[in-house]
Enzyme design. Structure first.
Site, short mmCIF file in Angstrom:
data_model
loop_
_atom_site.label_atom_id
_atom_site.label_comp_id
_atom_site.label_asym_id
_atom_site.label_seq_id
_atom_site.Cartn_x
_atom_site.Cartn_y
_atom_site.Cartn_z
N ASP A 142 0.81 -1.31 0.14
CA ASP A 142 0.02 0.07 -0.01
C ASP A 142 0.99 1.22 -0.02
O ASP A 142 0.61 2.03 0.73
CB ASP A 142 -0.93 -0.19 1.20
CG ASP A 142 -1.90 0.97 1.05
OD1 ASP A 142 -2.26 1.34 -0.03
OD2 ASP A 142 -2.64 1.39 2.35
N CYS A 196 -16.00 -9.55 -15.30
CA CYS A 196 -17.12 -8.78 -14.67
C CYS A 196 -18.35 -8.74 -15.79
O CYS A 196 -19.45 -8.61 -15.34
CB CYS A 196 -16.62 -7.37 -14.74
SG CYS A 196 -15.76 -6.61 -13.31
N CYS A 199 -22.28 -7.19 -15.34
CA CYS A 199 -22.45 -6.68 -14.03
C CYS A 199 -22.29 -5.34 -14.04
O CYS A 199 -21.10 -4.73 -14.45
CB CYS A 199 -21.89 -7.60 -13.08
SG CYS A 199 -21.72 -7.22 -11.32
N CYS A 202 -21.17 -3.00 -8.38
CA CYS A 202 -20.57 -1.92 -7.79
C CYS A 202 -20.88 -0.60 -8.02
O CYS A 202 -20.95 0.28 -7.17
CB CYS A 202 -19.12 -2.25 -7.95
SG CYS A 202 -18.54 -2.38 -9.63
N CYS A 206 -22.78 2.40 -5.16
CA CYS A 206 -21.98 3.27 -4.65
C CYS A 206 -22.67 4.49 -4.14
O CYS A 206 -23.28 5.08 -5.04
CB CYS A 206 -20.91 3.62 -5.57
SG CYS A 206 -19.83 5.03 -4.92
N CYS A 222 -15.20 9.35 -2.90
CA CYS A 222 -15.30 8.01 -2.56
C CYS A 222 -15.28 8.13 -0.98
O CYS A 222 -14.44 8.77 -0.28
CB CYS A 222 -14.08 7.15 -2.87
SG CYS A 222 -14.09 5.62 -2.22
N CYS A 249 -15.38 2.44 3.53
CA CYS A 249 -16.55 1.93 2.97
C CYS A 249 -16.41 0.63 2.09
O CYS A 249 -15.33 0.54 1.52
CB CYS A 249 -17.04 3.09 2.04
SG CYS A 249 -18.62 2.50 1.04
N CYS A 252 -18.99 -1.41 -2.44
CA CYS A 252 -18.97 -1.64 -3.92
C CYS A 252 -18.04 -3.27 -3.74
O CYS A 252 -18.65 -3.93 -4.56
CB CYS A 252 -17.89 -0.97 -4.71
SG CYS A 252 -16.40 -0.33 -4.12
N CYS A 256 -20.41 -6.99 -4.78
CA CYS A 256 -19.69 -8.00 -5.86
C CYS A 256 -20.19 -9.32 -5.73
O CYS A 256 -19.80 -9.96 -4.75
CB CYS A 256 -18.25 -7.53 -5.81
SG CYS A 256 -17.31 -8.54 -7.07
#
Ligand code: SF4
Ligand code: SF4
Length: 356
Positions: A142, A196, A199, A202, A206, A222, A249, A252, A256
Site C-alpha cells: 500500500d 465482470c 455486471c 458496484c 456506490c 469515495c 466503505c 462496492c 460484488c
C-alpha cells in the site's frame, strides 16, 4: 543450480507458510499503464492524495524507483477475519440499516495490515535468500510510489473490477497486496481474464456515485477517501450520503457477486478487535484522545488521528439523527464546544440538517 521456474515454486511454498494466499511475478515494463495514470492525475481524481502525483513516472517504472529491479514478486493476503460467517455480506449490509452503529471497514478491524504485510514480506525475502543466495530487494505494501493493482493484475492475482480493485474468481477482492522488487530475473506469471461481464453492481450501489464509469474512480467522492485520506471539512453535499460509515466503505465489495468466494485470513492478526465493531456512535464520540489512542493501538485507524475520527463520527451522528435515532442529538451536543473548529463545524451541520 536451481532454475527460475523452480525458484518461483519455492517462493510460492514459502509465502504460503507465512500466510500469503498467492504469489505472482510481474515484469517491470508498465509503460502501457502510464498514460492512464497520468490522465487520472490530470483530471484531479486523486483529490488531496498529492503523494500519488509526487513520484511521477517512477510509479510506472519500478527500475527507476529501485535501480536494478528486473522483476516484481506480487503477494496477496486474504483478510476476512477468521470468525467471518458464510453470509458475511448480508451481515455487513444489515449494519447499514442500524444508523446508530458506527461501521469500520472490514479490513481495518484488526491489526494494521501495513505492519503485518511488511514484516511478512521481509521474512519471505529472507527465506528466499536462504535458499537462492543473497539478492537485491525492497518490499512495499500500500505504498505511494508503487502501481500496486496494476502489478497485481499483470501477474495473475486477478483482474481489475469496474470498481478498480483487483478481484479473482476464487478469492473475490477481500485481500491485501504487497510487492517485493527484486534484482533477480523471474518468469512473469500469466494475467487472468476479466469476469465482470455485464455486471454493474458496484457502480449501482456506490452511495456517492464515486465510480463515474467502469474502471474510473473519482477518489474525491469515495467514502474511503473522505473518511481516511481527506484532512479537512467533508464536502457538504456528500455528508448525508456517508450514512454510518465512520472509517472506509465496503459497499462496492459487498455488492460484488465474486465476493461470495472471498477467503478468511490464515492469520489471527485481522480478527476484529473489541471496541471497533458493533459500537454505538454515541460511545465512539465520547472517546477522549487517550481512549482513541488506546482502542486504536496497532490499528490502521490510528493514522487518521482523534480529530478526524470525531469529524467522521459527527457526520454519522447527524445521519443517525435524521434517520430517527433519538440518542444522537444528546451525543452531538456534548461536543458543541469542542476544542477543534473542524469538529464543531461538523457537529453544527449534523444538528442543523436534522432540524431542517
Ligand atoms: S468504497 Fe464506497 S464510496 Fe468508494 S467507490 Fe466503493 S462504494 Fe463507492
Ligand atoms: S460488482 Fe460486478 S462489475 Fe463490479 S467488480 Fe464485481 S463483478 Fe465487476
Amino acid at each position: 543450480m536451481i532454475g527460475s521456474h523452480q525458484i518461483v515454486n519455492r517462493i510460492q511454498a514459502l509465502a504460503r507458510e507465512l500466510g500469503f494466499s498467492q504469489i505472482g511475478i510481474a515484469g517491470v515494463d508498465l509503460s502501457s499503464a502510464e498514460a492512464g495514470l497520468m490522465q487520472w492525475l490530470a483530471e484531479g481524481f486523486h483529490g488531496e492524495m498529492h503523494y500519488m502525483a509526487a513520484h511521477g513516472t517512477r510509479r510506472a517504472r519500478p527500475a527507476e524507483l529501485v535501480p536494478g529491479t528486473v522483476s516484481v514478486i506480487t503477494a496477496r493476503m486474504d483478510y476476512l477475519p477468521r470468525a467471518t460467517p458464510d453470509d458475511w455480506q448480508a451481515v455487513e449490509f444489515a449494519r447499514l440499516e442500524r444508523p446508530g452503529e458506527g461501521i469500520v471497514s472490514l479490513y481495518a478491524r484488526g491489526r494494521d495490515y501495513h505492519k503485518v504485510l511488511r514484516s511478512r514480506l521481509a521474512k519471505l525475502a529472507e527465506r528466499i535468500a536462504a535458499e537462492v543466495g543473497p539478492f537485491g530487494h525492497r518490499a512495499f505494501t500500500d505504498s505511494a510510489p508503487v502501481l500496486e493493482a496494476e502489478l497485481a493484475s499483470r501477474s495473475g492475482q486477478g483482474w481489475r473490477g469496474k470498481h478498480t480493485l483487483v478481484l479473482d474468481r476464487e478469492a473475490g477482492s477481500m485481500f491485501f497486496l504487497g510487492e517485493i522488487y527484486v534484482d533477480m530475473a523471474l518468469p512473469p506469471s500469466e494475467p487472468v481474464t476479466p469476469h465482470c461481464g455485464s455486471c454493474s453492481a458496484c457502480i449501482d450501489i456506490c452511495p456517492t456515485r464515486a465510480i463515474i464509469a467502469p474502471h474510473r474512480l473519482d477518489a474525491r467522492r469515495c467514502i474511503s477517501y473522505l473518511t481516511i485520506e481527506h484532512a479537512g471539512a467533508i464536502p457538504l453535499e456528500l455528508r448525508s450520503l456517508i450514512g454510518n460509515r465512520i472509517y472506509g466503505c465496503d459497499d462496492c465489495q459487498l455488492a460484488c457477486p465474486w465476493n461470495k468466494f472471498a477467503k478468511k485470513s490464515a492469520l489471527p492478526d485481522f480478527d476484529a478487535r473489541d471496541g471497533l465493531t458493533g459500537r454505538q456512535l454515541g460511545e465512539l464520540f465520547a472517546w477522549t484522545e487517550a481512549d482513541f489512542l488506546r482502542f486504536t493501538e496497532g490499528s490502521p485507524i490510528r493514522r487518521i488521528g482523534h480529530e478526524r475520527w470525531l469529524r467522521n463520527v459527527a457526520v454519522a451522528l447527524g445521519n443517525a439523527l435524521r434517520a430517527g435515532d433519538p440518542g444522537a442529538r444528546a451525543a452531538l451536543a456534548t461536543r458543541r464546544a469542542d476544542a477543534s473548529a473542524l469538529v464543531r463545524e461538523h457537529v453544527e451541520w449534523s444538528l442543523a440538517v436534522s432540524a431542517g
